[in-house]
Design a protein around this motif. Structure first.
Motif, short mmCIF file in Angstrom:
data_model
loop_
_atom_site.label_atom_id
_atom_site.label_comp_id
_atom_site.label_asym_id
_atom_site.label_seq_id
_atom_site.Cartn_x
_atom_site.Cartn_y
_atom_site.Cartn_z
N LEU A 153 0.77 -1.64 -0.06
CA LEU A 153 0.05 0.21 0.01
C LEU A 153 0.38 1.37 0.43
O LEU A 153 0.37 2.05 -0.55
CB LEU A 153 -1.13 0.13 1.42
CG LEU A 153 -2.40 -1.28 1.43
CD1 LEU A 153 -3.33 -1.17 2.11
CD2 LEU A 153 -3.32 -0.57 -0.13
N LEU A 154 1.88 1.15 0.80
CA LEU A 154 2.92 2.76 1.02
C LEU A 154 3.91 2.57 -1.17
O LEU A 154 3.84 4.06 -0.46
CB LEU A 154 3.57 2.19 1.81
CG LEU A 154 2.77 2.55 3.42
CD1 LEU A 154 4.12 2.02 4.49
CD2 LEU A 154 2.73 4.15 3.82
N ALA A 155 3.91 1.67 -1.46
CA ALA A 155 5.07 1.63 -1.92
C ALA A 155 3.61 1.42 -3.44
O ALA A 155 4.07 1.30 -4.74
CB ALA A 155 5.59 0.65 -2.75
N GLU A 156 2.56 1.56 -3.27
CA GLU A 156 1.61 1.56 -4.67
C GLU A 156 2.11 0.54 -5.46
O GLU A 156 1.95 0.46 -6.37
CB GLU A 156 1.35 3.13 -4.85
CG GLU A 156 0.60 3.64 -3.83
CD GLU A 156 0.49 5.37 -4.73
OE1 GLU A 156 0.69 5.19 -6.12
OE2 GLU A 156 -0.21 6.25 -4.25
N ALA A 157 2.70 -0.99 -4.71
CA ALA A 157 2.78 -1.47 -5.83
C ALA A 157 1.41 -2.85 -5.39
O ALA A 157 1.20 -3.22 -4.79
CB ALA A 157 3.87 -2.56 -5.12
N LYS A 158 1.70 -3.94 -6.53
CA LYS A 158 1.35 -5.47 -6.79
C LYS A 158 1.57 -5.91 -5.40
O LYS A 158 2.72 -5.89 -4.92
CB LYS A 158 1.32 -5.70 -8.19
CG LYS A 158 1.46 -5.15 -8.65
CD LYS A 158 0.09 -4.98 -9.89
CE LYS A 158 -0.71 -4.61 -10.65
NZ LYS A 158 -2.08 -4.62 -11.08
#
Length: 275
Positions: free
Chosen positions: A138-143
């Motif tokens: 979530l913090l990295a906005e990643a899969k």
């Protein structure tokens, strides 16, 4: 003073010299510690009658990734998280999916599995009560980089993506800097509220402030007008953040002075002098 003789206190040019008449035991708290203590005291009162929420907050503050979270955001996050039941062998998240929530294991165990480029699935970790997952993506906005599968029946605390982004990635209240505060005050639509204790009156304050200590905010909601806006401030911004959260939840327009009076670069008024 915890034990010993009453101390002799002399005021010499506004510098206090304290002398112990006998061997004594004294507890002291620095200004940062006092701000945290005052903030958490009010938070505990807000949670009276809701031990489940208090337990959720305690869990949240045990995670290193959340320990720097402002007190107001941590409190609001604990209010919004939901408890869900999960079954053994249930996939909670799957590798490659979009990140849509943050989880804390309350009961049960889970397995973290990753599939490598060769198509081989490898067990990389096991999770038990108190462990969390999902915040990094979530913090990295990643899969999602792994699949989390329950190894037993259990319970999870869940915070959805929107709440996580609002409360963890961003502040849940509005903060304003000193320059913006002076502009807002000049426009006449905002009023200053000093939320420190009356016993702290020896410290400086901003001229024109109304003193309402943080513990009294909830009992003083009638003093706040819905057609006005308020700027709350304290020493370093912790107590004013909590006060601002209480007011905004009650429908009152309020913001918090960023950094508090410690970072206020303009004139302040003290008991016996101006700075």
């Amino acid at each position: 003073l915890v034990s010993g003789e009453i101390l002799t206190v002399e005021d010499k040019e506004e510098i206090f010299h304290v002398t112990a008449n006998f061997d004594s035991l004294i507890y002291h708290v620095d200004s940062v510690g006092l701000e945290k203590l005052a903030s958490w005291t009010v938070i505990s009162k807000l949670m009276e009658g809701d031990p489940a929420a208090a337990s959720r907050l305690n869990l949240l503050m045990n995670f290193s990734s959340l320990q720097t979270l402002p007190v107001d955001s941590a409190f609001e996050l604990s209010q919004r998280m939901k408890e869900i039941s999960v079954s053994s062998e249930e996939d909670v998240v799957k590798q490659g999916d979009d990140a849509d929530a943050f989880y804390i294991v309350m009961e049960g165990t889970a397995e973290v599995q990753q599939t490598n480029t060769d198509g081989e699935t490898v067990l990389v970790a096991k999770l038990t009560a108190g462990d969390s997952f999902g915040e990094d993506a979530l913090l990295a906005e990643a899969k999602r980089n792994a699949t989390i599968t329950m190894a037993s029946d259990g319970k999870l605390l869940v915070c959805d993506k929107n709440d996580f982004q609002e409360l963890v990635a961003h502040r849940s209240i509005e903060e304003v800097g000193p320059a913006q505060v002076t502009k807002l005050l000049q426009e006449g639509e905002y009023e200053l509220v000093y939320v420190r204790y009356s016993e702290e009156h020896n410290d400086c304050y901003i001229e024109g402030s109304t003193l309402i200590s943080l513990p009294e905010i909830r009992n003083s909601l009638g003093q706040f007008k819905k057609n006005k806006s308020y700027i709350l401030y304290c020493s370093n911004g912790q107590r004013s953040a909590i006060g601002t959260l209480i007011l905004t939840r009650a429908g009152v327009s309020a913001v918090s002075l960023q950094g508090g009076i410690d970072e206020w670069p303009y004139e302040t008024t003290c008991i016996n002098h101006k700075t």
